[in-house]
Motif scaffolding. Structure first.
Motif, PDB file in Angstrom:
ATOM      1  N   THR A  89       0.826  -1.204   0.000  1.00 43.18           N
ATOM      2  CA  THR A  89       0.000   0.000   0.000  1.00 43.18           C
ATOM      3  C   THR A  89       0.862   1.256   0.000  1.00 43.18           C
ATOM      4  OG1 THR A  89      -1.789  -1.169   1.125  1.00 43.18           O
ATOM      5  CG2 THR A  89      -1.826   1.219   1.238  1.00 43.18           C
ATOM      6  N   ARG A  92       1.655   2.193  -3.482  1.00 41.42           N
ATOM      7  CA  ARG A  92       0.525   2.854  -4.148  1.00 41.42           C
ATOM      8  C   ARG A  92       0.414   4.308  -3.676  1.00 41.42           C
ATOM      9  NH1 ARG A  92      -4.474   1.225  -6.376  1.00 41.42           N
ATOM     10  NH2 ARG A  92      -3.257  -0.452  -7.303  1.00 41.42           N
ATOM     11  N   GLU A 369      -3.830  -0.559 -11.193  1.00 35.49           N
ATOM     12  CA  GLU A 369      -3.028   0.660 -11.305  1.00 35.49           C
ATOM     13  C   GLU A 369      -3.568   1.567 -12.409  1.00 35.49           C
ATOM     14  OE1 GLU A 369      -0.205   3.123  -9.850  1.00 35.49           O
ATOM     15  OE2 GLU A 369      -0.582   1.101  -9.102  1.00 35.49           O
TER      16      GLU A 369
END
Length: 563
Positions: A89, A92, A369
Motif C-alpha cells: 500500500t 501505491r 493501477e
C-alpha cells in the motif's frame, strides 16, 4: 431580502474576496472571456428569501465556506487506497502523491475494521483483500515509510477500532520525529453509522461513545489540528437510503456528537471545527448538488441557534465526498468512468472540500493501477480543463437548484423532528435529546427499516424499468472485453501472519501485559483511555490484543433479530 440588503451583502463579499489569498490561474473561459468569481442578483433587484442563499463565505454558507470558492484553494484530491500489506500500500501511496494527489485516505481490510489480528481464525481468507492489514504500530511505520506525516494530511476510514488505530498512527509519527501537535488529518470514528448502516461495530453503543468522547478531549488538548471525527453519510447512502435520508441521518449523527462534546464540558467553538463530514456523490446530478448546499445551511443554523456556536469556523460544515460505489456496474464497466466523472462534477459544483473518485473496476475488485490513474485524472481534468473552479457556487440562484435545496432541507427537518420524538418517548439520555433519539432508533431498528424500504423501492423501479441503468436494464449490447483485475495473493496473508509472529517474539511481552493491564484499569473507571492505549501501541501491543482487552471489559454487541 430587499435590494439594499443584497447590495450590502455583495460589498461584504467583495471586501473578503479582495483580502483573501488566491491561486494564480487564468480566469477566462476557453474562448478568452473574463469570468467573475461569483454571480448574484442584478443590482437593484429584490429577491425574496435571498438570505437563505446569500454570498459565499458567510452565514448560512449555502454557497460555500470561503468567499473565494476554489479560486482560493482547490478541493483536496484525496484518493482512497489500501490493499495487501503495508509495504504494498505504501508503494501505491507514493505513486498517488507523485501523480498529483494532495492527501491520502487509508482503506483497511476487514479484520482490521473489526479489531481482529491477521492470525485470528476469523480473519482467514480476508487479510489484505479489501484494504491494508494493520496489526500493530510497526505496520503503520511501513505504511507511511518515506511519507512525512507532518506534511501530508491523512484520512483513515475506520470506526469501531478507530481509537487504537489512531494511537498506532501517532506512534508512527513519533518514530518519524514529527511534532505530534502539528499533525493534520481525519479519523472517521463515526460509530452511529455503523449501527445504522455498515455494521462494523465492536462494543455496545455506550462504550463506543465513551471512546469517541475521550478522543475528542485528547485531540482538543494535544493534537488541535487533527479532526477526530468524520461523520459519514456515505455508507448510509451505499446501503440504499435516499438522498434526503443520507443528509438527515448524517447531520443528526453530527448533532449527537456535538451533544457528546458539550456533555464532556468542551467549548463548542473549540471542538466543533474538528468535526468533518463524508458524503456520497450519487448519479442524480442536481439532487446531489442540492444535498450538499442544504447540508451546509442546515448545519450552520443548528450549530448557531441550537448548540450556541458563535464563530464561523464552528458553524462550518466541511466535507469529503466519494463518488457512489453503488452506482458502478459490473456490466459494461467502462461506463463507470462516465458515471464517476458526472458524480465528481456534482461534488465540485456542490462545494466539496475534498474528493475521492472511484475506479471503473471497483465493482469487481480492488482498483488496478491503470484504473486508479484514470480515477485520479478525472479529478484533474475537472480542475484544470472545465473552468468550473473559477466561480463560487455557479448554480446558485437557479430556480431548479434552489427549489431542490429547499425541498432537501424541509425533508431533513421532518426527519430530525421524528428522531427527537423517539428520544422524547423515554428518559432523555444524559448526553442530549438527539443522542437519545438516535439510540432509540437504533434499538428499534427504525433506521435500518427505513433504509431497507428505500432500497426496496428503488430495486422495484429498476426491475420494472422505471429507472434506467445503461448496460443493466437498457442498452445492453456491448463490445466490451473482460477486464484484467487486481487479485490479492494468498501469500499476502501468510506473510502477514509470519511477520506478526516474528514481531510478537521480538517485543517485550512484560511491557505489553503491563500496558494492557493499565488500559483495562482505566476502562473500569472514568479516565481518558487514549493515553494508556498509546502506551500499549508503543509497546507493540496488537490491535486484536487492545480490542480484545476492551471486549473483556465491555462485551460484544449483537444486533437484535427482527422479522
Amino acid at each position: 431580502m430587499d435590494a439594499s440588503e443584497i447590495e450590502e451583502g455583495r460589498r461584504r463579499w467583495q471586501a473578503r474576496f479582495d483580502a483573501a489569498p488566491k491561486r494564480d490561474v487564468d480566469t477566462t473561459t476557453l474562448s478568452g472571456s473574463p469570468v467573475d468569481p461569483v454571480y448574484g442578483p442584478p443590482p437593484g433587484a429584490d429577491v425574496p428569501g435571498f438570505e437563505r442563499i446569500g454570498w459565499p463565505g458567510e452565514y448560512p454558507f449555502t454557497r460555500g465556506l470561503y468567499p473565494t470558492g476554489y479560486r482560493g484553494r482547490l478541493w483536496t484530491i484525496r484518493q482512497f487506497a489500501g490493499f495487501g500489506n503495508a509495504r504494498q500500500t505504501n508503494e501505491r501511496y507514493r505513486r498517488i502523491l507523485d501523480a498529483g494527489g494532495g492527501g491520502l485516505s487509508v482503506a483497511f481490510d476487514m479484520p482490521t475494521l473489526m479489531g481482529r489480528d491477521s492470525d485470528d481464525p476469523r480473519s482467514l481468507g480476508e487479510v489484505g483483500h479489501c484494504g491494508v492489514a494493520v496489526d500493530s504500530a510497526a505496520d503503520m511505520d511501513a505504511l507511511f515509510a518515506g511519507i512525512p506525516l507532518g506534511e501530508v494530511t491523512t484520512s483513515m476510514t475506520i470506526s469501531g477500532p478507530a481509537v487504537p488505530v489512531f494511537c498506532m498512527y501517532l506512534v508512527a509519527a513519533e518514530r518519524q520525529g514529527v511534532d505530534v501537535p502539528t499533525l493534520d488529518g481525519t479519523l472517521q470514528t463515526d460509530i452511529f453509522k455503523e449501527y445504522i448502516a455498515q455494521k462494523e461495530w465492536l462494543f455496545p453503543p455506550e462504550p463506543h461513545l465513551r471512546l469517541i468522547g475521550d478522543l475528542m478531549e485528547f485531540c482538543a488538548a494535544r493534537v488541535p489540528r487533527y479532526k477526530p471525527l468524520s461523520v459519514s453519510g456515505y455508507h448510509i447512502r451505499e446501503a440504499g437510503s435516499t438522498a434526503a435520508q443520507e443528509l438527515a441521518y448524517t447531520l443528526a449523527d453530527g448533532f449527537a456528537y456535538v451533544e457528546l462534546g458539550l456533555a464532556r464540558g468542551l467549548d463548542v467553538d473549540v471542538f466543533a471545527p474538528g468535526l468533518s463530514f463524508f458524503f456520497d456523490a450519487h448519479i442524480d446530478f442536481f439532487e446531489e448538488i442540492a444535498k450538499f448546499r442544504a447540508a451546509r445551511r442546515i448545519w450552520a443554523r443548528w450549530m448557531r441557534d441550537v448548540y450556541g456556536a458563535r464563530t464561523e469556523r464552528a458553524q462550518w460544515l466541511r466535507f469529503h465526498t466519494q463518488t457512489a460505489g453503488v452506482s458502478l456496474t459490473a456490466q459494461q464497466p467502462y461506463n463507470n468512468v462516465v458515471r464517476t466523472a458526472v458524480e465528481a462534477l456534482a461534488a465540485v459544483l456542490g462545494g466539496t472540500n475534498s474528493l475521492h473518485t472511484n475506479a471503473l473496476d471497483e465493482t469487481l475488485a480492488l482498483p488496478s493501477e491503470r484504473a486508479a490513474e484514470i480515477a485520479l485524472r478525472t479529478q484533474q481534468v475537472i480542475a484544470e480543463e472545465t473552468g468550473v473552479a473559477l466561480v463560487a457556487d455557479p448554480l446558485g440562484g437557479s430556480w431548479y437548484v434552489e427549489a431542490l435545496t429547499d425541498r432537501m432541507e424541509a425533508e431533513a427537518e421532518a426527519i430530525f423532528a421524528r428522531i427527537r420524538e423517539f428520544g422524547a418517548d423515554r428518559a432523555e439520555h444524559p448526553i442530549g435529546p438527539m443522542t437519545s433519539g438516535i439510540l432509540r432508533g437504533i434499538e428499534d431498528g427504525w433506521f435500518t427499516g427505513e433504509i431497507a424500504e428505500a432500497a426496496f423501492d428503488y430495486q422495484q423501479a429498476l426491475e420494472k424499468g422505471d429507472k434506467k441503468v445503461v448496460g443493466v436494464n437498457c442498452h445492453t449490447g456491448s463490445a466490451t472485453d473482460d477486464l484484467e483485475i487486481l487479485r490479492i495473493s494468498h501469500e499476502v496473508e501468510r506473510e502477514q501472519v509470519r511477520t506478526l509472529a516474528e514481531r510478537r517474539a521480538r517485543r517485550d511481552d512484560a511491557a505489553v501485559r503491563e500496558a494492557l493491564s493499565a488500559m483495562r484499569e482505566t476502562a473500569r473507571g472514568e479516565g481518558n483511555l487514549v493515553e494508556p492505549m498509546l502506551r500499549a501501541a508503543r509497546a507493540e501491543a496488537t490491535l486484536g490484543e487492545i480490542c480484545g482487552a476492551l471486549r473483556e471489559e465491555w462485551g460484544d454487541y449483537a444486533e437484535p433479530a427482527r422479522f
